[in-house]
Design a protein around this motif. Sequence first.
Motif, PDB file in Angstrom:
ATOM      1  N   TYR A 133       0.883  -1.308  -0.083  1.00  0.00           N
ATOM      2  CA  TYR A 133       0.047   0.072   0.068  1.00  0.00           C
ATOM      3  C   TYR A 133       0.831   1.376  -0.020  1.00  0.00           C
ATOM      4  O   TYR A 133       0.462   2.289  -0.666  1.00  0.00           O
ATOM      5  CB  TYR A 133      -0.974   0.060   1.092  1.00  0.00           C
ATOM      6  N   ALA A 134       1.774   1.359   0.767  1.00  0.00           N
ATOM      7  CA  ALA A 134       2.685   2.544   0.769  1.00  0.00           C
ATOM      8  C   ALA A 134       3.454   2.694  -0.411  1.00  0.00           C
ATOM      9  O   ALA A 134       3.389   3.740  -1.137  1.00  0.00           O
ATOM     10  CB  ALA A 134       3.921   2.439   1.848  1.00  0.00           C
ATOM     11  N   GLU A 135       3.959   1.686  -0.954  1.00  0.00           N
ATOM     12  CA  GLU A 135       4.711   1.705  -2.409  1.00  0.00           C
ATOM     13  C   GLU A 135       3.495   2.365  -3.523  1.00  0.00           C
ATOM     14  O   GLU A 135       3.978   3.024  -4.290  1.00  0.00           O
ATOM     15  CB  GLU A 135       5.217   0.415  -2.715  1.00  0.00           C
ATOM     16  N   LEU A 136       2.388   1.818  -3.424  1.00  0.00           N
ATOM     17  CA  LEU A 136       1.190   2.102  -4.600  1.00  0.00           C
ATOM     18  C   LEU A 136       1.150   3.759  -4.180  1.00  0.00           C
ATOM     19  O   LEU A 136       0.811   4.169  -5.310  1.00  0.00           O
ATOM     20  CB  LEU A 136       0.048   1.283  -4.321  1.00  0.00           C
ATOM     21  N   THR A 137       0.880   3.943  -2.950  1.00  0.00           N
ATOM     22  CA  THR A 137       0.758   5.544  -2.682  1.00  0.00           C
ATOM     23  C   THR A 137       1.855   6.370  -3.313  1.00  0.00           C
ATOM     24  O   THR A 137       1.362   7.387  -3.836  1.00  0.00           O
ATOM     25  CB  THR A 137       0.523   5.637  -1.380  1.00  0.00           C
ATOM     26  N   ASP A 138       2.921   5.800  -3.106  1.00  0.00           N
ATOM     27  CA  ASP A 138       4.188   6.462  -3.777  1.00  0.00           C
ATOM     28  C   ASP A 138       3.983   6.619  -5.219  1.00  0.00           C
ATOM     29  O   ASP A 138       4.210   7.487  -5.868  1.00  0.00           O
ATOM     30  CB  ASP A 138       5.403   5.932  -3.285  1.00  0.00           C
ATOM     31  N   VAL A 139       3.609   5.520  -5.927  1.00  0.00           N
ATOM     32  CA  VAL A 139       3.403   5.734  -7.342  1.00  0.00           C
ATOM     33  C   VAL A 139       2.379   6.436  -7.975  1.00  0.00           C
ATOM     34  O   VAL A 139       2.661   7.332  -8.797  1.00  0.00           O
ATOM     35  CB  VAL A 139       3.241   4.255  -7.740  1.00  0.00           C
ATOM     36  N   VAL A 140       1.034   6.592  -7.079  1.00  0.00           N
ATOM     37  CA  VAL A 140       0.290   7.468  -7.513  1.00  0.00           C
ATOM     38  C   VAL A 140       0.648   8.938  -7.286  1.00  0.00           C
ATOM     39  O   VAL A 140       0.402   9.912  -8.255  1.00  0.00           O
ATOM     40  CB  VAL A 140      -1.069   7.087  -6.596  1.00  0.00           C
ATOM     41  N   ASP A 141       1.484   9.144  -6.302  1.00  0.00           N
ATOM     42  CA  ASP A 141       1.737  10.630  -5.833  1.00  0.00           C
ATOM     43  C   ASP A 141       2.536  10.877  -6.955  1.00  0.00           C
ATOM     44  O   ASP A 141       2.643  12.265  -7.267  1.00  0.00           O
ATOM     45  CB  ASP A 141       2.567  10.806  -4.373  1.00  0.00           C
ATOM     46  N   LYS A 142       3.576  10.165  -7.363  1.00  0.00           N
ATOM     47  CA  LYS A 142       4.597  10.502  -8.210  1.00  0.00           C
ATOM     48  C   LYS A 142       3.999  10.691  -9.729  1.00  0.00           C
ATOM     49  O   LYS A 142       4.366  11.727 -10.279  1.00  0.00           O
ATOM     50  CB  LYS A 142       5.706   9.388  -8.299  1.00  0.00           C
ATOM     51  N   THR A 143       2.901   9.702 -10.012  1.00  0.00           N
ATOM     52  CA  THR A 143       2.481  10.082 -11.332  1.00  0.00           C
ATOM     53  C   THR A 143       1.606  11.459 -11.374  1.00  0.00           C
ATOM     54  O   THR A 143       1.735  12.115 -12.544  1.00  0.00           O
ATOM     55  CB  THR A 143       1.358   8.921 -11.388  1.00  0.00           C
ATOM     56  N   VAL A 144       1.030  11.792 -10.383  1.00  0.00           N
ATOM     57  CA  VAL A 144       0.332  12.968 -10.495  1.00  0.00           C
ATOM     58  C   VAL A 144       1.249  14.306 -10.409  1.00  0.00           C
ATOM     59  O   VAL A 144       1.097  15.241 -11.160  1.00  0.00           O
ATOM     60  CB  VAL A 144      -0.718  13.178  -8.931  1.00  0.00           C
TER      61      VAL A 144
END
Length: 434
Positions: free
Chosen positions: A119-130
Amino acid sequence: MHARRSLAATATAALLLTTAAAGTAAASPAPDSPAPASAEAPGRYLVAGPDTAEERTEIAATGAAVDEVNEDSVVVTAAPGQADAVAGLGHEVTPLPGPGQDGPGALDFPPSDSDYHDYAELTDVVDKTVADHPDIAAKVSVGSSHEGRDLMAVKITSDVATDHDRPEVLFTHSQHAREHLTVEMAVYLLGMLTDDYGTDPRVTEMVDTREIWILPNLNPDGAEHDISDGSYKSWRKNRQPNQGSWSVGTDLNRNWDYNWGCCGGSSSSPSSQTYRGASPESAPEVRQVADFVRSRVVGGEQQITAAIDFHTYGELILWPYGYTYDETGPGMSRDEYDTHAELGRLMAGSNGYTPQQSSDLYITDGTINDWLWGEQRIFNYTFEMYPSSHWGGGFYPGDEIIPRETSRNREAVLDLLGYADCPYRVIDKEDEYC
Protein backbone atom coordinates in the motif's frame (compact mmCIF):
# COMPACT_ATOMS: atom_id res chain seq x y z
CA MET A 1 -11.94 -12.89 -8.46
CA HIS A 2 -15.45 -11.85 -8.63
CA ALA A 3 -17.34 -14.95 -8.64
CA ARG A 4 -15.06 -17.58 -9.42
CA ARG A 5 -11.42 -17.26 -9.02
CA SER A 6 -11.24 -15.14 -6.16
CA LEU A 7 -12.04 -15.94 -2.63
CA ALA A 8 -11.05 -15.11 0.70
CA ALA A 9 -8.95 -17.37 2.47
CA THR A 10 -8.63 -17.06 6.10
CA ALA A 11 -11.97 -16.88 7.71
CA THR A 12 -12.50 -18.64 10.98
CA ALA A 13 -15.57 -20.61 11.86
CA ALA A 14 -18.36 -18.55 13.38
CA LEU A 15 -18.66 -18.74 17.13
CA LEU A 16 -21.45 -16.97 18.99
CA LEU A 17 -20.84 -15.75 22.49
CA THR A 18 -23.79 -15.70 24.83
CA THR A 19 -24.31 -13.73 27.98
CA ALA A 20 -25.08 -15.37 31.29
CA ALA A 21 -28.07 -13.09 31.76
CA ALA A 22 -31.62 -14.27 31.18
CA GLY A 23 -32.43 -14.38 27.49
CA THR A 24 -28.79 -15.16 26.56
CA ALA A 25 -28.36 -12.51 23.90
CA ALA A 26 -25.50 -12.90 21.40
CA ALA A 27 -22.52 -10.61 21.98
CA SER A 28 -19.51 -9.63 19.90
CA PRO A 29 -16.09 -10.96 20.89
CA ALA A 30 -13.69 -8.41 22.31
CA PRO A 31 -11.85 -6.82 19.35
CA ASP A 32 -8.40 -7.82 20.62
CA SER A 33 -9.35 -11.32 21.74
CA PRO A 34 -7.68 -14.14 19.80
CA ALA A 35 -9.84 -16.57 17.89
CA PRO A 36 -10.51 -19.77 19.81
CA ALA A 37 -8.15 -22.63 19.21
CA SER A 38 -11.00 -24.68 17.82
CA ALA A 39 -11.63 -22.26 14.97
CA GLU A 40 -11.16 -23.99 11.63
CA ALA A 41 -8.86 -22.25 9.16
CA PRO A 42 -9.85 -22.61 5.50
CA GLY A 43 -7.73 -24.42 2.94
CA ARG A 44 -7.74 -24.92 -0.80
CA TYR A 45 -9.14 -28.04 -2.42
CA LEU A 46 -9.41 -29.61 -5.85
CA VAL A 47 -12.98 -30.81 -6.40
CA ALA A 48 -13.32 -33.38 -9.18
CA GLY A 49 -16.67 -34.03 -10.83
CA PRO A 50 -18.68 -30.81 -11.33
CA ASP A 51 -19.05 -29.92 -15.01
CA THR A 52 -22.10 -27.65 -15.14
CA ALA A 53 -22.88 -24.17 -13.83
CA GLU A 54 -25.67 -25.66 -11.74
CA GLU A 55 -23.30 -28.11 -10.01
CA ARG A 56 -20.78 -25.33 -9.40
CA THR A 57 -23.54 -23.18 -7.90
CA GLU A 58 -24.41 -26.04 -5.50
CA ILE A 59 -20.77 -26.12 -4.40
CA ALA A 60 -20.73 -22.36 -3.83
CA ALA A 61 -23.91 -22.69 -1.75
CA THR A 62 -21.95 -24.65 0.89
CA GLY A 63 -20.06 -21.43 1.71
CA ALA A 64 -16.94 -22.49 -0.18
CA ALA A 65 -15.51 -19.91 -2.57
CA VAL A 66 -14.97 -21.15 -6.10
CA ASP A 67 -11.53 -19.99 -7.23
CA GLU A 68 -11.14 -21.82 -10.50
CA VAL A 69 -13.45 -23.54 -12.98
CA ASN A 70 -12.23 -26.31 -15.26
CA GLU A 71 -14.03 -28.66 -17.62
CA ASP A 72 -14.90 -31.23 -14.96
CA SER A 73 -13.42 -29.83 -11.74
CA VAL A 74 -13.12 -26.69 -9.63
CA VAL A 75 -10.65 -25.34 -7.09
CA VAL A 76 -12.24 -23.93 -3.93
CA THR A 77 -11.25 -22.23 -0.71
CA ALA A 78 -13.23 -23.73 2.15
CA ALA A 79 -13.21 -24.45 5.85
CA PRO A 80 -12.94 -28.18 6.63
CA GLY A 81 -16.66 -28.43 7.36
CA GLN A 82 -17.46 -26.80 4.05
CA ALA A 83 -15.11 -29.17 2.26
CA ASP A 84 -16.99 -32.05 3.89
CA ALA A 85 -20.25 -30.58 2.63
CA VAL A 86 -18.83 -30.41 -0.89
CA ALA A 87 -17.79 -34.05 -0.63
CA GLY A 88 -21.31 -34.80 0.55
CA LEU A 89 -22.58 -33.61 -2.82
CA GLY A 90 -20.82 -36.62 -4.34
CA HIS A 91 -17.60 -34.98 -5.52
CA GLU A 92 -14.02 -36.08 -4.91
CA VAL A 93 -12.27 -33.49 -2.72
CA THR A 94 -8.46 -33.35 -2.53
CA PRO A 95 -6.46 -30.83 -0.41
CA LEU A 96 -4.00 -28.61 -2.30
CA PRO A 97 -0.73 -27.18 -0.96
CA GLY A 98 -1.05 -23.73 0.62
CA PRO A 99 0.64 -20.53 -0.58
CA GLY A 100 4.35 -20.24 0.07
CA GLN A 101 6.35 -18.04 2.40
CA ASP A 102 9.91 -16.76 2.63
CA GLY A 103 10.06 -16.94 6.39
CA PRO A 104 8.43 -15.55 9.50
CA GLY A 105 8.81 -11.98 10.63
CA ALA A 106 8.50 -10.23 7.27
CA LEU A 107 6.11 -7.27 7.06
CA ASP A 108 5.79 -7.12 3.30
CA PHE A 109 5.73 -9.33 0.24
CA PRO A 110 8.24 -12.16 0.42
CA PRO A 111 11.61 -11.01 -0.97
CA SER A 112 11.13 -13.26 -3.99
CA ASP A 113 8.05 -11.18 -4.92
CA SER A 114 9.42 -7.75 -4.04
CA ASP A 115 8.35 -6.18 -7.33
CA TYR A 116 4.73 -6.25 -6.16
CA HIS A 117 3.57 -2.98 -4.60
CA ASP A 118 2.30 -2.84 -1.04
CA TYR A 119 0.00 0.00 0.00
CA ALA A 120 2.78 2.49 0.86
CA GLU A 121 4.58 1.76 -2.41
CA LEU A 122 1.32 2.09 -4.37
CA THR A 123 0.69 5.46 -2.72
CA ASP A 124 4.17 6.59 -3.78
CA VAL A 125 3.44 5.54 -7.39
CA VAL A 126 0.17 7.47 -7.39
CA ASP A 127 1.75 10.57 -5.88
CA LYS A 128 4.66 10.50 -8.32
CA THR A 129 2.34 10.01 -11.30
CA VAL A 130 0.32 13.06 -10.31
CA ALA A 131 3.42 15.15 -9.56
CA ASP A 132 5.05 14.23 -12.89
CA HIS A 133 1.89 14.82 -14.96
CA PRO A 134 -0.09 17.60 -13.25
CA ASP A 135 -1.91 18.65 -16.43
CA ILE A 136 -3.44 15.22 -17.07
CA ALA A 137 -3.51 13.39 -13.71
CA ALA A 138 -5.10 14.27 -10.37
CA LYS A 139 -5.44 12.31 -7.14
CA VAL A 140 -8.84 12.15 -5.47
CA SER A 141 -9.96 10.42 -2.27
CA VAL A 142 -13.28 8.58 -2.48
CA GLY A 143 -13.26 7.65 1.22
CA SER A 144 -11.38 5.40 3.60
CA SER A 145 -11.24 1.71 4.43
CA HIS A 146 -12.43 0.14 7.70
CA GLU A 147 -8.92 0.56 9.16
CA GLY A 148 -8.62 4.12 7.86
CA ARG A 149 -6.55 3.73 4.68
CA ASP A 150 -7.30 6.16 1.88
CA LEU A 151 -9.34 4.78 -1.01
CA MET A 152 -7.38 6.54 -3.73
CA ALA A 153 -8.64 7.41 -7.19
CA VAL A 154 -6.68 8.93 -10.03
CA LYS A 155 -8.46 10.99 -12.68
CA ILE A 156 -6.69 11.09 -16.04
CA THR A 157 -7.75 13.45 -18.83
CA SER A 158 -6.31 16.46 -20.61
CA ASP A 159 -6.85 19.71 -18.69
CA VAL A 160 -7.58 17.51 -15.69
CA ALA A 161 -8.75 20.33 -13.41
CA THR A 162 -11.84 20.81 -15.62
CA ASP A 163 -14.92 18.58 -15.33
CA HIS A 164 -15.36 17.94 -19.04
CA ASP A 165 -18.43 16.66 -20.83
CA ARG A 166 -16.56 13.57 -21.97
CA PRO A 167 -17.41 9.86 -21.69
CA GLU A 168 -15.99 8.54 -18.43
CA VAL A 169 -14.42 5.11 -17.93
CA LEU A 170 -13.83 3.39 -14.58
CA PHE A 171 -11.12 0.86 -13.71
CA THR A 172 -11.31 -0.81 -10.27
CA HIS A 173 -8.80 -3.19 -8.71
CA SER A 174 -8.24 -5.49 -5.73
CA GLN A 175 -11.72 -6.02 -4.31
CA HIS A 176 -10.31 -9.33 -3.15
CA ALA A 177 -7.24 -8.97 -0.97
CA ARG A 178 -5.06 -11.78 -2.27
CA GLU A 179 -5.37 -10.70 -5.92
CA HIS A 180 -2.25 -8.55 -5.87
CA LEU A 181 -1.63 -8.71 -9.62
CA THR A 182 -4.65 -6.43 -10.08
CA VAL A 183 -2.84 -3.63 -8.23
CA GLU A 184 0.03 -4.08 -10.69
CA MET A 185 -2.52 -3.70 -13.48
CA ALA A 186 -3.46 -0.33 -12.00
CA VAL A 187 0.21 0.67 -11.80
CA TYR A 188 0.61 -0.28 -15.47
CA LEU A 189 -2.44 1.76 -16.53
CA LEU A 190 -1.21 4.79 -14.60
CA GLY A 191 2.07 4.62 -16.48
CA MET A 192 0.58 3.86 -19.87
CA LEU A 193 -1.96 6.67 -19.81
CA THR A 194 0.47 9.33 -18.60
CA ASP A 195 3.97 8.41 -19.80
CA ASP A 196 2.71 7.53 -23.29
CA TYR A 197 0.59 10.66 -23.62
CA GLY A 198 1.86 12.84 -26.45
CA THR A 199 3.90 10.04 -28.04
CA ASP A 200 1.39 7.22 -28.59
CA PRO A 201 -1.41 8.56 -30.84
CA ARG A 202 -4.05 6.17 -29.55
CA VAL A 203 -3.31 6.87 -25.88
CA THR A 204 -3.21 10.60 -26.60
CA GLU A 205 -6.61 10.52 -28.31
CA MET A 206 -8.18 8.64 -25.40
CA VAL A 207 -6.77 11.00 -22.76
CA ASP A 208 -7.94 13.99 -24.82
CA THR A 209 -11.48 12.66 -25.34
CA ARG A 210 -12.26 10.62 -22.20
CA GLU A 211 -12.22 11.10 -18.44
CA ILE A 212 -10.57 8.03 -16.95
CA TRP A 213 -10.85 7.00 -13.30
CA ILE A 214 -8.45 4.45 -11.83
CA LEU A 215 -9.16 3.12 -8.31
CA PRO A 216 -6.04 1.02 -7.72
CA ASN A 217 -7.00 -0.78 -4.49
CA LEU A 218 -10.55 -1.11 -3.13
CA ASN A 219 -9.45 -3.42 -0.30
CA PRO A 220 -6.18 -2.06 1.12
CA ASP A 221 -6.77 -3.48 4.62
CA GLY A 222 -7.20 -7.01 3.35
CA ALA A 223 -4.28 -6.71 0.95
CA GLU A 224 -1.94 -5.52 3.72
CA HIS A 225 -3.16 -8.29 6.03
CA ASP A 226 -2.49 -10.91 3.36
CA ILE A 227 1.24 -10.07 3.34
CA SER A 228 1.68 -8.95 6.93
CA ASP A 229 4.00 -11.66 8.25
CA GLY A 230 5.96 -12.94 5.28
CA SER A 231 3.51 -15.76 4.64
CA TYR A 232 0.69 -15.35 2.16
CA LYS A 233 -2.59 -15.96 3.97
CA SER A 234 -4.86 -16.41 0.95
CA TRP A 235 -7.06 -13.70 2.49
CA ARG A 236 -10.06 -12.64 0.39
CA LYS A 237 -12.36 -10.36 2.38
CA ASN A 238 -11.97 -6.96 4.01
CA ARG A 239 -10.98 -6.65 7.69
CA GLN A 240 -14.28 -5.47 9.14
CA PRO A 241 -15.35 -7.35 12.31
CA ASN A 242 -18.69 -9.13 12.29
CA GLN A 243 -20.87 -8.65 15.33
CA GLY A 244 -21.39 -11.85 17.31
CA SER A 245 -18.75 -13.80 15.40
CA TRP A 246 -15.04 -14.54 15.58
CA SER A 247 -14.98 -14.46 11.77
CA VAL A 248 -13.63 -11.26 10.27
CA GLY A 249 -14.48 -9.70 6.96
CA THR A 250 -17.06 -9.24 4.24
CA ASP A 251 -16.61 -10.33 0.65
CA LEU A 252 -16.74 -6.93 -1.02
CA ASN A 253 -17.84 -8.46 -4.29
CA ARG A 254 -21.01 -9.87 -2.74
CA ASN A 255 -21.94 -6.64 -0.89
CA TRP A 256 -23.18 -4.44 -3.75
CA ASP A 257 -26.77 -3.23 -3.68
CA TYR A 258 -28.27 -4.97 -6.67
CA ASN A 259 -30.09 -8.25 -6.06
CA TRP A 260 -28.04 -8.56 -2.88
CA GLY A 261 -28.43 -12.07 -1.47
CA CYS A 262 -31.17 -12.83 -3.97
CA CYS A 263 -30.26 -16.05 -5.62
CA GLY A 264 -27.96 -18.38 -3.70
CA GLY A 265 -24.89 -16.65 -5.08
CA SER A 266 -23.43 -15.57 -1.73
CA SER A 267 -23.41 -16.66 1.90
CA SER A 268 -25.14 -15.32 5.02
CA SER A 269 -22.49 -16.94 7.26
CA PRO A 270 -19.64 -14.66 8.45
CA SER A 271 -17.29 -17.65 8.33
CA SER A 272 -17.81 -18.07 4.58
CA GLN A 273 -15.37 -16.72 2.04
CA THR A 274 -18.37 -15.31 0.15
CA TYR A 275 -20.07 -13.67 3.17
CA ARG A 276 -22.25 -10.92 1.76
CA GLY A 277 -22.27 -8.72 4.87
CA ALA A 278 -25.06 -7.71 7.20
CA SER A 279 -26.78 -5.57 4.55
CA PRO A 280 -26.07 -4.11 1.11
CA GLU A 281 -23.14 -1.69 1.23
CA SER A 282 -22.44 -2.60 4.87
CA ALA A 283 -18.74 -2.70 3.97
CA PRO A 284 -17.41 0.88 4.09
CA GLU A 285 -15.26 0.29 1.04
CA VAL A 286 -18.25 -0.74 -1.08
CA ARG A 287 -20.47 2.06 0.23
CA GLN A 288 -17.92 4.78 -0.52
CA VAL A 289 -16.98 3.52 -3.97
CA ALA A 290 -20.68 3.19 -4.79
CA ASP A 291 -21.21 6.76 -3.58
CA PHE A 292 -18.40 7.89 -5.86
CA VAL A 293 -20.00 6.17 -8.86
CA ARG A 294 -23.37 7.71 -7.97
CA SER A 295 -21.69 11.11 -7.75
CA ARG A 296 -20.87 10.87 -11.44
CA VAL A 297 -24.55 11.22 -12.30
CA VAL A 298 -24.80 14.75 -13.70
CA GLY A 299 -28.10 16.22 -14.80
CA GLY A 300 -29.73 12.84 -14.29
CA GLU A 301 -27.26 11.05 -16.59
CA GLN A 302 -24.48 8.70 -15.49
CA GLN A 303 -21.25 10.03 -16.99
CA ILE A 304 -19.40 6.71 -16.61
CA THR A 305 -20.27 4.66 -19.67
CA ALA A 306 -17.87 1.70 -19.38
CA ALA A 307 -15.85 -0.08 -16.70
CA ILE A 308 -13.54 -2.99 -15.94
CA ASP A 309 -13.17 -4.58 -12.49
CA PHE A 310 -9.86 -6.47 -12.40
CA HIS A 311 -9.52 -9.78 -10.54
CA THR A 312 -7.40 -12.92 -10.59
CA TYR A 313 -7.30 -15.58 -11.73
CA GLY A 314 -8.61 -17.56 -14.75
CA GLU A 315 -7.90 -15.49 -17.90
CA LEU A 316 -11.55 -14.62 -18.45
CA ILE A 317 -13.64 -11.66 -19.58
CA LEU A 318 -17.03 -11.77 -17.87
CA TRP A 319 -20.11 -9.61 -18.35
CA PRO A 320 -23.46 -9.32 -16.51
CA TYR A 321 -25.51 -10.91 -15.25
CA GLY A 322 -24.17 -13.21 -12.56
CA TYR A 323 -27.43 -13.61 -10.62
CA THR A 324 -29.29 -15.42 -13.42
CA TYR A 325 -28.46 -17.90 -16.15
CA ASP A 326 -30.69 -15.94 -18.56
CA GLU A 327 -29.03 -13.73 -21.13
CA THR A 328 -31.94 -11.30 -21.26
CA GLY A 329 -34.73 -10.48 -18.85
CA PRO A 330 -35.32 -7.75 -16.27
CA GLY A 331 -32.82 -4.99 -16.95
CA MET A 332 -31.09 -6.53 -19.97
CA SER A 333 -32.43 -6.27 -23.52
CA ARG A 334 -31.15 -8.31 -26.43
CA ASP A 335 -29.21 -5.37 -27.87
CA GLU A 336 -27.69 -4.63 -24.44
CA TYR A 337 -26.62 -8.22 -24.04
CA ASP A 338 -25.23 -8.40 -27.57
CA THR A 339 -23.26 -5.19 -27.01
CA HIS A 340 -21.71 -6.60 -23.83
CA ALA A 341 -20.93 -9.88 -25.54
CA GLU A 342 -19.50 -8.46 -28.76
CA LEU A 343 -17.29 -5.93 -26.98
CA GLY A 344 -16.17 -8.67 -24.60
CA ARG A 345 -15.22 -10.88 -27.52
CA LEU A 346 -13.40 -8.00 -29.20
CA MET A 347 -11.26 -7.40 -26.11
CA ALA A 348 -10.60 -11.12 -25.73
CA GLY A 349 -9.25 -11.13 -29.26
CA SER A 350 -6.24 -9.11 -28.10
CA ASN A 351 -5.49 -10.60 -24.67
CA GLY A 352 -6.44 -14.23 -25.33
CA TYR A 353 -8.86 -14.49 -22.41
CA THR A 354 -12.08 -16.52 -22.63
CA PRO A 355 -15.18 -14.29 -23.00
CA GLN A 356 -18.47 -15.38 -21.39
CA GLN A 357 -21.41 -14.32 -19.28
CA SER A 358 -20.58 -14.36 -15.58
CA SER A 359 -23.23 -16.93 -14.67
CA ASP A 360 -21.77 -19.41 -17.17
CA LEU A 361 -19.38 -20.15 -14.28
CA TYR A 362 -21.96 -20.29 -11.49
CA ILE A 363 -24.54 -18.00 -9.90
CA THR A 364 -23.32 -14.98 -7.94
CA ASP A 365 -25.26 -12.10 -6.42
CA GLY A 366 -24.38 -8.70 -4.98
CA THR A 367 -21.45 -8.21 -7.39
CA ILE A 368 -20.10 -4.97 -8.80
CA ASN A 369 -20.58 -6.49 -12.26
CA ASP A 370 -24.35 -6.71 -11.80
CA TRP A 371 -24.63 -3.43 -9.84
CA LEU A 372 -22.81 -1.31 -12.40
CA TRP A 373 -25.21 -2.44 -15.10
CA GLY A 374 -28.42 -3.10 -13.14
CA GLU A 375 -28.34 0.13 -11.11
CA GLN A 376 -26.12 2.48 -13.13
CA ARG A 377 -26.45 1.24 -16.73
CA ILE A 378 -22.69 1.13 -17.18
CA PHE A 379 -21.41 -1.40 -19.70
CA ASN A 380 -18.89 -3.33 -17.66
CA TYR A 381 -16.66 -6.36 -17.41
CA THR A 382 -14.77 -8.45 -14.91
CA PHE A 383 -11.27 -9.32 -16.11
CA GLU A 384 -9.86 -12.43 -14.46
CA MET A 385 -6.14 -12.06 -15.04
CA TYR A 386 -3.25 -14.56 -15.20
CA PRO A 387 -2.83 -17.43 -14.58
CA SER A 388 -5.36 -19.77 -16.11
CA SER A 389 -5.11 -22.29 -13.26
CA HIS A 390 -3.83 -23.09 -9.78
CA TRP A 391 -0.87 -24.85 -11.36
CA GLY A 392 0.31 -21.58 -12.95
CA GLY A 393 0.67 -19.90 -9.56
CA GLY A 394 -2.98 -19.31 -8.65
CA PHE A 395 -3.36 -16.09 -6.68
CA TYR A 396 0.39 -15.77 -6.19
CA PRO A 397 2.29 -15.89 -9.50
CA GLY A 398 5.92 -14.78 -9.22
CA ASP A 399 6.68 -11.11 -9.77
CA GLU A 400 8.61 -11.87 -12.95
CA ILE A 401 5.29 -12.17 -14.84
CA ILE A 402 4.09 -8.67 -13.92
CA PRO A 403 5.31 -6.78 -17.03
CA ARG A 404 4.07 -9.42 -19.43
CA GLU A 405 0.65 -9.95 -17.87
CA THR A 406 -0.19 -6.29 -17.32
CA SER A 407 0.88 -5.16 -20.80
CA ARG A 408 -1.16 -8.07 -22.14
CA ASN A 409 -4.29 -6.01 -21.44
CA ARG A 410 -3.12 -2.82 -23.14
CA GLU A 411 -5.09 -3.27 -26.36
CA ALA A 412 -8.20 -4.51 -24.55
CA VAL A 413 -8.23 -1.42 -22.33
CA LEU A 414 -7.75 0.85 -25.35
CA ASP A 415 -10.60 -0.96 -27.12
CA LEU A 416 -12.93 -0.29 -24.19
CA LEU A 417 -11.87 3.35 -24.07
CA GLY A 418 -12.42 3.63 -27.80
CA TYR A 419 -16.00 2.41 -27.60
CA ALA A 420 -16.87 4.34 -24.45
CA ASP A 421 -18.53 7.15 -26.41
CA CYS A 422 -21.06 4.68 -27.85
CA PRO A 423 -20.70 1.00 -26.88
CA TYR A 424 -23.58 0.10 -29.21
CA ARG A 425 -21.30 0.95 -32.12
CA VAL A 426 -19.71 -2.46 -31.67
CA ILE A 427 -22.98 -4.05 -32.92
CA ASP A 428 -23.46 -1.33 -35.59
CA LYS A 429 -26.40 0.31 -33.82
CA GLU A 430 -24.93 3.72 -33.02
CA ASP A 431 -27.59 5.48 -35.11
CA GLU A 432 -30.31 3.87 -33.02
CA TYR A 433 -28.84 4.51 -29.58
CA CYS A 434 -26.17 7.22 -29.70
